[in-house]
Design an enzyme around this catalytic site. Structure first.
Site, PDB file in Angstrom:
ATOM      1  N   LYS A  45       0.812  -1.219   0.000  1.00 30.68           N
ATOM      2  CA  LYS A  45       0.000   0.000   0.000  1.00 30.68           C
ATOM      3  C   LYS A  45       0.846   1.270   0.000  1.00 30.68           C
ATOM      4  CE  LYS A  45      -4.193  -2.166   1.553  1.00 30.68           C
ATOM      5  NZ  LYS A  45      -3.836  -3.555   1.868  1.00 30.68           N
TER       6      LYS A  45
HETATM    7  C1  PLP Z   1      -4.500  -4.626   1.406  1.00 32.61           C
HETATM    8  C2  PLP Z   1      -3.739  -5.886   1.289  1.00 32.61           C
HETATM    9  C3  PLP Z   1      -4.148  -6.901   0.416  1.00 32.61           C
HETATM   10  C4  PLP Z   1      -5.431  -6.816  -0.384  1.00 32.61           C
HETATM   11  O1  PLP Z   1      -5.370  -5.864  -1.407  1.00 32.61           O
HETATM   12  P1  PLP Z   1      -6.722  -5.294  -2.046  1.00 32.61           P
HETATM   13  O2  PLP Z   1      -6.311  -4.180  -2.925  1.00 32.61           O
HETATM   14  O3  PLP Z   1      -7.549  -4.816  -0.877  1.00 32.61           O
HETATM   15  O4  PLP Z   1      -7.376  -6.418  -2.766  1.00 32.61           O
HETATM   16  C5  PLP Z   1      -3.345  -8.022   0.307  1.00 32.61           C
HETATM   17  N1  PLP Z   1      -2.220  -8.158   1.037  1.00 32.61           N
HETATM   18  C6  PLP Z   1      -1.797  -7.201   1.877  1.00 32.61           C
HETATM   19  C7  PLP Z   1      -0.564  -7.425   2.666  1.00 32.61           C
HETATM   20  C8  PLP Z   1      -2.529  -6.037   2.028  1.00 32.61           C
HETATM   21  O5  PLP Z   1      -2.105  -5.081   2.871  1.00 32.61           O
END
Ligand code: PLP
Length: 467
Positions: free
Chosen positions: A115
């Site tokens: 993210k």
């Molecule tokens: C947020 C997250 C996901 C999921 O991603 P999305 O965009 O919500 O589908 C998967 N793995 C990790 C470590 C995350 O932080």
């Protein structure tokens, strides 16, 4: 020459926004999600050029096609470079090959999860736009764990922004919680809510749906409903292809994506529509498998959220799904509104054979449960010496099981294993290596407030502390 680029809502009542206005609006004012009115195409020649380009250069090339001509190119370039200079790895998102599969390491940013790729960019983008407009903003976000800290690190200490992050009390990993609560800058507010992540998302939708409130406090969105987040994530699909294709001399690649809110994999879908030769997008879920049921059986019906080893994917209502649905329905806002309405009352949608076939042109899916996740971490470690975090393990499991033997598969590594040390310890009997940024985190000063999962209470909290 860059063209003008305009944005519209999936629900059809908002159109012709500039990129800047789309970023500031977050959730569209008609309750829908914003999308570009045309999708720019990347030519095969351009794909070849990406092989010689760095991550920030590719990012600039792609992002500038979506910002259009109302964003100063030199400013955008500088903003992108600054956003990715905070990553520990010189390649930003390196690709490594382990036992036949490619791992796209997206966890070298300040909070060790993918993210950061979007939120380092979005934080700087908000700062730039607020400066330009001489405005202030209050960010209200909900997190299942990783978004919160990544958003906080994206805007901590920024002059014109206060950030309020809700997370489900007791349902995020200890490290995830510490990564949020140990940021004690005056503009950061952590709210532990008595509820689930879906409660947090509901509060967001309700608060943003109160348009007077939204306008009065200039609410900003950092959840993946914000178009700029999806946009920043499109970049690494192109980046990965530019690094894998020369090694394999292949025509296409598959991507396996550990999925919760459908933001990350939707960025892959956009990349495919832009011309990136993706065979299949492999949608990997844990036991919270509404999305894999959708891909496999056309069944999009909400179950109860269960706790798993991959808490950032413990989600039942995927907020980005509406963007995909809009395309699936042939960009027909009226049908989309109908479906969203029936979903909001029945919590379930069923798709007919014809639409299911269309879904399967782009996606395939697998549910990976707790036992399989542990086994995958342990088995992969034995085979390669490489330690997967539990989210990445879900994706690698699906990638290994579902990819075509003739098409290379890239598995998105969404978090550093040290963020989820307990699951790793359970799988391989040892703790993952602790990166420097986490060392001594338990000892740092903490700040957080406990609050009910109630929209009015959260709004009141924000009003008292707003910019
Ligand atoms: C947020 C997250 C996901 C999921 O991603 P999305 O965009 O919500 O589908 C998967 N793995 C990790 C470590 C995350 O932080």
């Amino acid at each position: 020459m860059r063209q003008s680029m305009r944005y519209m809502s999936t629900r059809g009542q908002v159109r012709d926004l500039s990129f800047k206005d789309a970023v500031m609006m977050g959730l569209a004012n008609d309750g829908g999600l914003l999308l570009p009115q045309q999708i720019p195409a990347i030519s095969p020649e351009q794909l070849l050029e990406y092989r010689q380009m760095s991550y920030p250069q590719i990012a600039f090339d792609i992002i500038s096609r979506f910002t259009g001509d109302d964003f100063d190119a030199a400013d955008l370039k500088e903003l992108i470079e600054r956003s990715y200079a905070t990553f520990e790895h010189p390649e930003v998102t390196p690709v490594v090959k382990k036992d036949g599969v490619y791992i796209l390491e997206l966890f070298h940013g300040p909070t060790l999860a993918f993210k950061d790729v979007a939120l380092q960019f979005l934080g700087n983008l908000f700062e730039y736009l607020l400066e330009e407009r001489d405005e202030k903003m209050n960010i209200l976000g909900a997190t299942s764990g990783d978004t919160g800290s990544a958003a906080i690190y994206g805007v901590r200490g920024k002059e014109r922004i206060n950030i309020f992050i809700m997370y489900p009390h007791g349902k995020v990993s200890p490290i995830q919680e510490l990564q949020m609560t140990t940021v004690t800058d005056a503009n950061v507010f952590n709210l532990a809510i008595r509820g689930t992540f879906d409660d947090g998302q509901r509060i967001i939708k309700e608060a943003f749906g109160d348009l007077d409130f939204k306008a009065k406090y200039n609410l900003g969105a950092v959840n993946s409903i914000n178009w700029a987040r999806v946009l920043a994530q499109i970049v690494y699909y192109f980046y990965a292809f530019s690094r894998v294709q020369p090694q394999e001399d292949c025509d296409q690649v598959d991507f396996s994506v550990p999925t919760g809110n459908f933001g990350d994999i939707f960025a892959g879908y956009m990349a495919k529509r832009m011309g990136l030769p993706i065979g299949k997008l492999i949608l990997a879920t844990n036991e919270n498998n509404i999305l894999s049921r959708f891909v496999l059986n056309g069944d999009y019906s909400v179950g109860n959220v269960v706790e798993t080893l991959s808490p950032s994917m413990d989600i039942q209502i995927a907020s980005n799904f509406e963007r995909y649905l809009f395309y699936l329905l042939g960009e027909d806002s009226e049908s989309l509104c109908g479906l969203m309405e029936s979903f909001s009352s029945s919590k379930s949608l069923q798709f007919d054979e014809q639409l299911q076939a269309k879904v399967r042109e782009d996606f395939t899916a697998l549910t990976v449960d707790k036992a399989a996740t542990i086994e995958q971490i342990s088995d992969f470690h034995q085979r390669t010496g490489y330690v997967l975090d539990p989210h990445t393990a879900v994706g690698v499991r699906a990638g290994e099981q579902l990819s075509d033997p003739d098409i290379p598969v890239v598995c998105l590594a969404t978090a550093h294993p040290a963020k989820f040390g307990e699951a790793v310890q359970q799988a391989i009997g040892q703790d993952p290596e602790m990166p420097a940024s986490l060392q001594g985190i338990e000892e740092r000063e903490k700040r957080c407030d406990l609050i009910n999962a109630d929209t009015e209470q959260v709004k009141a909290y924000l009003v008292e502390r707003a910019r």
